[in-house]
Design a protein around this motif. Structure first.
Motif, PDB file in Angstrom:
ATOM      1  N   CYS A 127     -60.336 -20.429 -13.141  1.00  0.00           N
ATOM      2  CA  CYS A 127     -58.938 -20.811 -13.347  1.00  0.00           C
ATOM      3  C   CYS A 127     -58.716 -22.300 -13.092  1.00  0.00           C
ATOM      4  O   CYS A 127     -57.923 -22.945 -13.785  1.00  0.00           O
ATOM      5  CB  CYS A 127     -58.030 -19.975 -12.443  1.00  0.00           C
ATOM      6  SG  CYS A 127     -57.998 -18.222 -12.866  1.00  0.00           S
ATOM      7  N   ILE A 154     -53.716 -14.274 -12.949  1.00  0.00           N
ATOM      8  CA  ILE A 154     -54.269 -15.599 -13.246  1.00  0.00           C
ATOM      9  C   ILE A 154     -55.401 -15.510 -14.273  1.00  0.00           C
ATOM     10  O   ILE A 154     -55.580 -16.422 -15.084  1.00  0.00           O
ATOM     11  CB  ILE A 154     -54.740 -16.321 -11.960  1.00  0.00           C
ATOM     12  CG1 ILE A 154     -55.865 -15.572 -11.258  1.00  0.00           C
ATOM     13  CG2 ILE A 154     -53.571 -16.530 -11.020  1.00  0.00           C
ATOM     14  CD1 ILE A 154     -56.411 -16.305 -10.031  1.00  0.00           C
ATOM     15  N   SER A 165     -54.863 -17.596 -17.801  1.00  0.00           N
ATOM     16  CA  SER A 165     -55.762 -18.735 -17.982  1.00  0.00           C
ATOM     17  C   SER A 165     -56.751 -18.505 -19.114  1.00  0.00           C
ATOM     18  O   SER A 165     -57.102 -19.441 -19.840  1.00  0.00           O
ATOM     19  CB  SER A 165     -56.515 -19.027 -16.683  1.00  0.00           C
ATOM     20  OG  SER A 165     -57.307 -17.927 -16.285  1.00  0.00           O
TER      21      SER A 165
END
Length: 434
Positions: free
Chosen positions: A165, A237, A241
């Motif tokens: 990320c 996330i 991402s």
């Protein structure tokens, strides 16, 4: 002398349970979930995720009450048997076994796909089958060693997602989330459900460790809840991402146009050279994510099958504990053989869906059990009480039931196969008992 569940050794701390809880599931961040993008696009899978995260949050807090009140290695099987009797208990236990037996071969396929990135001329089956034998030996050698390895591997896998990320977020563009986001309309939401569930499938396996924790009530409560919080953050996330770099198609199809089992390396390859340290680090350390879930689900599945044999719902040899290592070696070996046979079919998506059918059955019965147990045994000691009762278990029950129906509608042949396995197993159970 007949071995008893008490022979399972109590060695697990809350940190180890957190490692196992996250480890069971974290492979969902590394592969499998991207197949839901083909079914529903970014928006379809995203909407499905909203409901599934709600399901797992409400389920986890409710299921923890059962795990702390009835700390048994059979998990949902023991809870259902206590409240509803042996027949419903058997069906619930079989659903749990299907989840824990068919999820590992799907993950083993992902392990093979990741390792083959470095050895392209070697068959993925070689690595996948090899993983089964390696982690059978590790699980059979002792739960403390297995849990310690799981904690280390899981920590590395979490670190790899954070690194991924950090590399990808600077290149994130909101327009990539909007590109072809709604390719199949409302149907895409329902078709994407099993792959949204794959992000969290197996978290309930924490309950199957209750007889091997130092303080079952406190350890399970702390490890279970903290693991769920960690997984929700990692899911969000990873989803944003990965897709935010080049759109969802870039992490579903490889350069030859085939559906890929390695979405994160595909995302990385669009940013950096495949020979760069960052690419190699994410792939190598990311492999630990698959290993963590594979290893952890083998561990939980062994306990589930062991409990079946221990109470006479399956052949007695499955309920034996190894006298030297105090582990359910026979159950672990039996699950490995079934898993390898399933792996050889090469149908990763179908294995994921079958395991999800088992999980949803477990969730449905368990939430009804939570509600019923509050009425039938109000004086039962509950070291942990589910918050927002009865709204949390009812919410989880509704979403799980709806998800099961939606999955059956879009995967009718697999739903029938799942029900056939349950039916044949139940008939065999009744004949053996008679």
């Amino acid at each position: 002398m007949k071995s008893k569940p008490a022979a399972l050794k109590r060695t697990l701390s809350p940190l180890m349970v957190w490692g196992l809880g996250v480890g069971y599931v974290i492979s969902g961040n590394y592969f499998g979930w991207n197949l839901g993008l083909e079914k529903g696009g970014t928006l379809g899978l995203g909407i499905a995720l909203v409901f599934i995260i709600t399901l797992y949050v409400t389920f986890t807090f409710s299921y923890t009450e059962l795990a702390c009140a009835i700390p048994k290695s059979g998990g949902a099987f023991d809870y259902a048997s206590r409240v509803w009797g042996k027949d419903i208990g058997f069906i619930t236990g079989m659903a749990q076994n299907i989840e824990f037996v068919f999820a590992p071969p799907a993950i083993a396929s992902g392990i093979g796909a990741y390792v083959q990135l470095f050895f392209p001329h070697v068959s993925t089956l070689f690595f996948s089958v090899g993983a089964y034998f390696i982690f059978f030996l590790l699980n059979a050698s002792g739960v403390k060693l297995a849990a310690t390895v799981e904690l280390v591997v899981t920590s590395l896998a979490v670190a790899a997602i954070i690194l991924f990320c950090m590399i990808t977020f600077p290149h994130f563009q909101i327009g990539n989330l909007q590109r072809s986001a709604w390719p199949h309309g409302w149907e895409g939401i329902f078709a994407a459900v099993p792959f949204a569930i794959w992000f969290f499938l197996g978290i309930e396996g924490v309950a199957n460790l209750a007889e091997e924790t130092l303080n079952p009530q406190q350890t399970i409560r702390t490890g279970f809840v903290s693991a769920m919080i960690t997984l929700v953050i990692l899911c969000l996330i990873t989803f944003t991402s990965s897709i935010g770099i080049s759109g969802w198609e870039a992490i579903v199809y490889d350069s030859s146009g085939k559906i890929s089992d390695s979405p994160l390396p595909l995302a990385m390859a669009s940013l950096v050279s495949i020979e760069s340290w960052s690419y190699s680090t994410v792939v190598i350390v990311g492999l630990f994510g698959l290993v963590a879930s594979f290893h952890g689900l083998m561990l939980a599945g062994g306990r589930s099958t062991f409990e079946f044999g221990n109470v006479g719902f399956a052949p007695a040899f499955l309920g034996k504990v190894n006298s030297k290592f105090q582990t359910p070696t026979n159950a672990l070996f039996f699950n490995m053989i079934i898993g390898i046979i399933a792996l050889l079919t090469g149908k990763t998506g179908e294995l994921i869906t079958l395991s999800v059918f088992g999980a949803l059955t477990l969730y449905i019965v368990s939430m009804i059990t939570v509600l019923k147990l509050r009425q039938s045994e109000p004086e039962l000691p509950r070291p942990y009480v589910a918050p927002f009762f009865p709204y949390f278990p009812i919410t989880a029950l509704i979403i799980a039931s709806f998800s099961f129906v939606a999955m059956a509608f879009y995967n009718l042949h697999l739903a029938l196969l799942y029900l056939l396995i349950i039916a044949l197993s139940y008939i065999g159970f009744k004949l053996i008992k008679k």
